[in-house]
Each structure stands twice: as structure tokens, then as C-alpha cells.
Motif scaffolding. Structure first.
Motif, PDB file in Angstrom:
ATOM      1  N   ILE A  46       0.837  -1.206   0.000  1.00  0.00           N
ATOM      2  CA  ILE A  46       0.000   0.000   0.000  1.00  0.00           C
ATOM      3  C   ILE A  46       0.869   1.253   0.000  1.00  0.00           C
ATOM      4  CG2 ILE A  46      -1.649   1.346   1.379  1.00  0.00           C
ATOM      5  CD1 ILE A  46      -2.857  -1.408   2.234  1.00  0.00           C
ATOM      6  N   MET A  47       1.956   1.234   0.777  1.00  0.00           N
ATOM      7  CA  MET A  47       2.871   2.379   0.804  1.00  0.00           C
ATOM      8  C   MET A  47       3.487   2.629  -0.568  1.00  0.00           C
ATOM      9  SD  MET A  47       4.801   1.636   4.427  1.00  0.00           S
ATOM     10  CE  MET A  47       5.807   3.102   4.532  1.00  0.00           C
ATOM     11  N   THR A  48       3.728   1.543  -1.304  1.00  0.00           N
ATOM     12  CA  THR A  48       4.383   1.653  -2.603  1.00  0.00           C
ATOM     13  C   THR A  48       3.428   2.091  -3.702  1.00  0.00           C
ATOM     14  OG1 THR A  48       5.946  -0.071  -2.006  1.00  0.00           O
ATOM     15  CG2 THR A  48       5.694   0.371  -4.333  1.00  0.00           C
ATOM     16  N   SER A  49       2.253   1.454  -3.762  1.00  0.00           N
ATOM     17  CA  SER A  49       1.389   1.687  -4.923  1.00  0.00           C
ATOM     18  C   SER A  49       0.016   2.244  -4.583  1.00  0.00           C
ATOM     19  CB  SER A  49       1.226   0.381  -5.708  1.00  0.00           C
ATOM     20  OG  SER A  49       0.522  -0.567  -4.918  1.00  0.00           O
ATOM     21  N   GLY A  50      -0.261   2.427  -3.302  1.00  0.00           N
ATOM     22  CA  GLY A  50      -1.565   2.953  -2.921  1.00  0.00           C
ATOM     23  C   GLY A  50      -2.617   1.882  -2.743  1.00  0.00           C
ATOM     24  N   GLU A  51      -2.282   0.637  -3.104  1.00  0.00           N
ATOM     25  CA  GLU A  51      -3.213  -0.467  -2.928  1.00  0.00           C
ATOM     26  C   GLU A  51      -2.421  -1.753  -2.719  1.00  0.00           C
ATOM     27  OE1 GLU A  51      -5.546  -0.810  -6.460  1.00  0.00           O
ATOM     28  OE2 GLU A  51      -3.838  -1.338  -7.707  1.00  0.00           O
ATOM     29  N   ALA A  52      -3.098  -2.738  -2.178  1.00  0.00           N
ATOM     30  CA  ALA A  52      -2.441  -4.021  -1.913  1.00  0.00           C
ATOM     31  C   ALA A  52      -2.703  -4.984  -3.063  1.00  0.00           C
ATOM     32  CB  ALA A  52      -2.933  -4.589  -0.588  1.00  0.00           C
ATOM     33  N   SER A  53      -2.318  -4.587  -4.256  1.00  0.00           N
ATOM     34  CA  SER A  53      -2.502  -5.454  -5.416  1.00  0.00           C
ATOM     35  C   SER A  53      -1.574  -6.660  -5.313  1.00  0.00           C
ATOM     36  CB  SER A  53      -2.221  -4.689  -6.711  1.00  0.00           C
ATOM     37  OG  SER A  53      -0.833  -4.393  -6.800  1.00  0.00           O
ATOM     38  N   VAL A  54      -1.920  -7.695  -6.045  1.00  0.00           N
ATOM     39  CA  VAL A  54      -1.100  -8.911  -6.041  1.00  0.00           C
ATOM     40  C   VAL A  54       0.322  -8.574  -6.500  1.00  0.00           C
ATOM     41  CG1 VAL A  54      -0.793 -11.174  -7.112  1.00  0.00           C
ATOM     42  CG2 VAL A  54      -3.068 -10.443  -6.380  1.00  0.00           C
ATOM     43  N   LYS A  55       0.434  -7.784  -7.555  1.00  0.00           N
ATOM     44  CA  LYS A  55       1.759  -7.439  -8.092  1.00  0.00           C
ATOM     45  C   LYS A  55       2.578  -6.638  -7.068  1.00  0.00           C
ATOM     46  CE  LYS A  55       4.043  -5.520 -12.095  1.00  0.00           C
ATOM     47  NZ  LYS A  55       3.925  -5.071 -13.460  1.00  0.00           N
ATOM     48  N   ALA A  56       1.940  -5.673  -6.407  1.00  0.00           N
ATOM     49  CA  ALA A  56       2.656  -4.871  -5.399  1.00  0.00           C
ATOM     50  C   ALA A  56       3.096  -5.738  -4.230  1.00  0.00           C
ATOM     51  CB  ALA A  56       1.778  -3.717  -4.920  1.00  0.00           C
ATOM     52  N   LYS A  57       2.240  -6.663  -3.796  1.00  0.00           N
ATOM     53  CA  LYS A  57       2.604  -7.554  -2.686  1.00  0.00           C
ATOM     54  C   LYS A  57       3.741  -8.492  -3.091  1.00  0.00           C
ATOM     55  CE  LYS A  57      -1.642  -8.920  -1.492  1.00  0.00           C
ATOM     56  NZ  LYS A  57      -2.746  -9.509  -0.703  1.00  0.00           N
ATOM     57  N   GLU A  58       3.697  -9.008  -4.306  1.00  0.00           N
ATOM     58  CA  GLU A  58       4.788  -9.870  -4.779  1.00  0.00           C
ATOM     59  C   GLU A  58       6.101  -9.104  -4.835  1.00  0.00           C
ATOM     60  OE1 GLU A  58       3.356 -11.326  -8.537  1.00  0.00           O
ATOM     61  OE2 GLU A  58       2.166 -12.929  -7.603  1.00  0.00           O
ATOM     62  N   SER A  59       6.041  -7.873  -5.293  1.00  0.00           N
ATOM     63  CA  SER A  59       7.238  -7.037  -5.371  1.00  0.00           C
ATOM     64  C   SER A  59       7.815  -6.785  -3.979  1.00  0.00           C
ATOM     65  CB  SER A  59       6.883  -5.705  -6.053  1.00  0.00           C
ATOM     66  OG  SER A  59       7.988  -4.849  -6.052  1.00  0.00           O
ATOM     67  N   MET A  60       6.955  -6.495  -3.010  1.00  0.00           N
ATOM     68  CA  MET A  60       7.421  -6.249  -1.642  1.00  0.00           C
ATOM     69  C   MET A  60       7.947  -7.535  -1.008  1.00  0.00           C
ATOM     70  SD  MET A  60       7.445  -3.133  -0.625  1.00  0.00           S
ATOM     71  CE  MET A  60       8.178  -2.837  -2.221  1.00  0.00           C
ATOM     72  N   GLN A  61       7.308  -8.674  -1.301  1.00  0.00           N
ATOM     73  CA  GLN A  61       7.793  -9.950  -0.776  1.00  0.00           C
ATOM     74  C   GLN A  61       9.173 -10.262  -1.336  1.00  0.00           C
ATOM     75  OE1 GLN A  61       6.614 -11.923   1.641  1.00  0.00           O
ATOM     76  NE2 GLN A  61       8.350 -13.319   1.351  1.00  0.00           N
ATOM     77  N   ASP A  62       9.378 -10.004  -2.629  1.00  0.00           N
ATOM     78  CA  ASP A  62      10.690 -10.224  -3.242  1.00  0.00           C
ATOM     79  C   ASP A  62      11.757  -9.344  -2.589  1.00  0.00           C
ATOM     80  OD1 ASP A  62       9.541 -12.061  -4.950  1.00  0.00           O
ATOM     81  OD2 ASP A  62       9.500 -10.700  -6.689  1.00  0.00           O
ATOM     82  N   LEU A  63      11.421  -8.067  -2.359  1.00  0.00           N
ATOM     83  CA  LEU A  63      12.364  -7.156  -1.708  1.00  0.00           C
ATOM     84  C   LEU A  63      12.644  -7.610  -0.282  1.00  0.00           C
ATOM     85  CD1 LEU A  63      14.088  -4.605  -1.849  1.00  0.00           C
ATOM     86  CD2 LEU A  63      12.042  -3.268  -1.257  1.00  0.00           C
ATOM     87  N   TRP A  64      11.611  -8.059   0.424  1.00  0.00           N
ATOM     88  CA  TRP A  64      11.756  -8.562   1.802  1.00  0.00           C
ATOM     89  C   TRP A  64      12.758  -9.720   1.844  1.00  0.00           C
ATOM     90  CZ3 TRP A  64       9.982  -7.190   6.598  1.00  0.00           C
ATOM     91  CH2 TRP A  64      10.183  -8.114   7.613  1.00  0.00           C
ATOM     92  N   VAL A  65      12.573 -10.668   0.932  1.00  0.00           N
ATOM     93  CA  VAL A  65      13.452 -11.841   0.886  1.00  0.00           C
ATOM     94  C   VAL A  65      14.888 -11.424   0.570  1.00  0.00           C
ATOM     95  CG1 VAL A  65      13.956 -13.968  -0.391  1.00  0.00           C
ATOM     96  CG2 VAL A  65      11.616 -13.471   0.352  1.00  0.00           C
ATOM     97  N   LYS A  66      15.032 -10.488  -0.350  1.00  0.00           N
ATOM     98  CA  LYS A  66      16.364 -10.001  -0.716  1.00  0.00           C
ATOM     99  C   LYS A  66      17.085  -9.377   0.481  1.00  0.00           C
ATOM    100  CE  LYS A  66      18.620  -6.919  -4.000  1.00  0.00           C
ATOM    101  NZ  LYS A  66      18.435  -5.956  -5.093  1.00  0.00           N
ATOM    102  N   ILE A  67      16.354  -8.669   1.326  1.00  0.00           N
ATOM    103  CA  ILE A  67      16.947  -7.981   2.470  1.00  0.00           C
ATOM    104  C   ILE A  67      17.100  -8.895   3.675  1.00  0.00           C
ATOM    105  CG2 ILE A  67      16.530  -6.153   4.178  1.00  0.00           C
ATOM    106  CD1 ILE A  67      15.236  -4.591   1.773  1.00  0.00           C
ATOM    107  N   HIS A  68      16.064  -9.662   3.974  1.00  0.00           N
ATOM    108  CA  HIS A  68      16.043 -10.448   5.209  1.00  0.00           C
ATOM    109  C   HIS A  68      16.404 -11.925   5.015  1.00  0.00           C
ATOM    110  CE1 HIS A  68      14.317  -7.169   7.572  1.00  0.00           C
ATOM    111  NE2 HIS A  68      13.582  -6.907   6.510  1.00  0.00           N
ATOM    112  N   GLY A  69      16.461 -12.360   3.774  1.00  0.00           N
ATOM    113  CA  GLY A  69      16.827 -13.739   3.511  1.00  0.00           C
ATOM    114  C   GLY A  69      15.689 -14.718   3.608  1.00  0.00           C
TER     115      GLY A  69
END
Length: 192
Positions: free
Chosen positions: A169-192
Motif C-alpha cells: 500500500i505504501m508503494t502503490s496505494g493499494e495491496a494489489s497482487v503485483k505490489a505484494k509480490e514485489s514487496m515480498q521479493d524485496l523482503w526476501v532479498k533484504i532479510h533472507g
């Protein structure tokens, strides 16, 4: 004696500041500490200390207070805090929207600096940028609800799925599937 100590400390501090600022995307930064003598002694001695900075190639160093933008001041303050943290006798740092005026790679770099600081200190960061928030280990959502005669502030600890949703929501204004996938990918990249 105090002037000699300050002069010696300034040399190492200048190098540390330049390195910390380069980490936060000040690619051609020059940072100096100017020590000049006042006419008389005061509570802090006879030295006048001024931070000088140049953030662009070919530009001369000028007083920090005269040239830095809001976003630049935020990054400079974070760099200063990461360097002086060892001398601070506190265990918690609170950054209230220190990322104002920055975005993209700079925001990620600032988030990484705060994450590094969090390895030794407790760091609380209030942010509206997903690229900063994603660096945190624990997330809270702060929301307000107003009626005619009162405002209620709610603080809710988020689990992982809720965190990913709020980051989307912070990124795109909504919790779309694509936005959530993008944030999950970034999360994994940072936190492992």
C-alpha cells in the motif's frame, strides 16, 4: 589544548563523514570541519566550529547550513548519527520521518544505514517510504480515527503478511497482487 584536540578529531571525523555520506549516494561529496578562533573565550572554548560541504563536483565547500536541502540534511544527520553513536550514552535512536525529501536508491541506502545501526542499538523509525520500512525487523501500523469530538490513535503490531500488505500500500496505494509480490521479493532479498 582544546583546539589541538578538536583539530586532531576533525581529521578522522571528516573522513568518516565522507565515507558515510558516500554510502548514502553522495557520490562526489567533500566534507570539512572548519575551526577558526573567536575573539574571546566562551563556554565551549575559543573555537568556532563550522561544517562545510560540497555535494557536487567542481563546487567549493560552503557552510552546511547555507546549502543543504531538506533531503540532504536528512542524509547528513543520519550519517552523523551513525558515526557518533559510539559516543552516545543512549540505547535507542528515534528517527521521525528522517527520509523526508528522498526516494529510490537514496531511501534504500538510508534504510540500510538505520538497519546497520540497529545491530547495536534499538532504532525506531517513523516513515512513509516502503523502501525504508522494509529494512525493519518489526513493523507497527499507526492509524488515526476522528469523530466529531475526539481523535483515537491506534498502534497495531503487524505479522509478516500484514507487513507485506502495508508495504504494498505504501508503494502503490493499494495491496494489489503485483505490489505484494514485489514487496515480498524485496523482503526476501533484504532479510533472507
Amino acid at each position: 589544548s582544546l583546539t589541538a584536540l578538536r583539530t586532531k578529531a576533525a581529521q578522522g571525523f571528516q573522513k568518516d563523514m565522507e565515507s558515510a555520506l558516500q554510502d548514502m549516494n553522495f557520490l562526489h561529496v567533500e566534507f570539512q570541519v572548519s575551526l577558526t578562533q573567536k575573539d574571546s573565550f566562551g563556554a565551549e572554548g575559543k573555537d568556532e566550529v563550522v561544517f562545510l560541504i560540497s555535494t557536487n563536483p567542481g563546487e567549493p565547500v560552503k557552510p552546511l547550513a547555507a546549502i543543504a536541502s531538506g533531503g540532504e540534511l536528512s542524509r547528513i544527520m543520519l550519517a552523523l548519527k551513525t558515526i557518533t553513536a559510539k559516543q552516545e550514552k543512549i540505547g535507542t535512536f528515534i528517527f521521525d520521518e528522517i527520509d523526508t525529501g528522498v526516494s529510490g536508491k537514496v531511501a534504500l541506502a538510508m534504510g540500510a544505514k538505520m538497519k546497520a545501526l540497529s545491530h547495536k542499538y534499538q532504532v525506531l523509525c517513523i516513515t512513509h517510504l516502503a523502501s525504508v520500512a522494509v529494512m525493519a525487523n518489526t513493523h507497527y501500523l499507526v492509524s488515526k480515527k476522528s469523530t466529531f469530538n475526539e481523535t483515537i490513535t491506534r498502534v497495531q503490531k503487524l505479522d509478516h503478511d500484514q507487513t507485506i500488505q502495508e508495504l504494498a500500500i505504501m508503494t502503490s496505494g493499494e495491496a494489489s497482487v503485483k505490489a505484494k509480490e514485489s514487496m515480498q521479493d524485496l523482503w526476501v532479498k533484504i532479510h533472507g
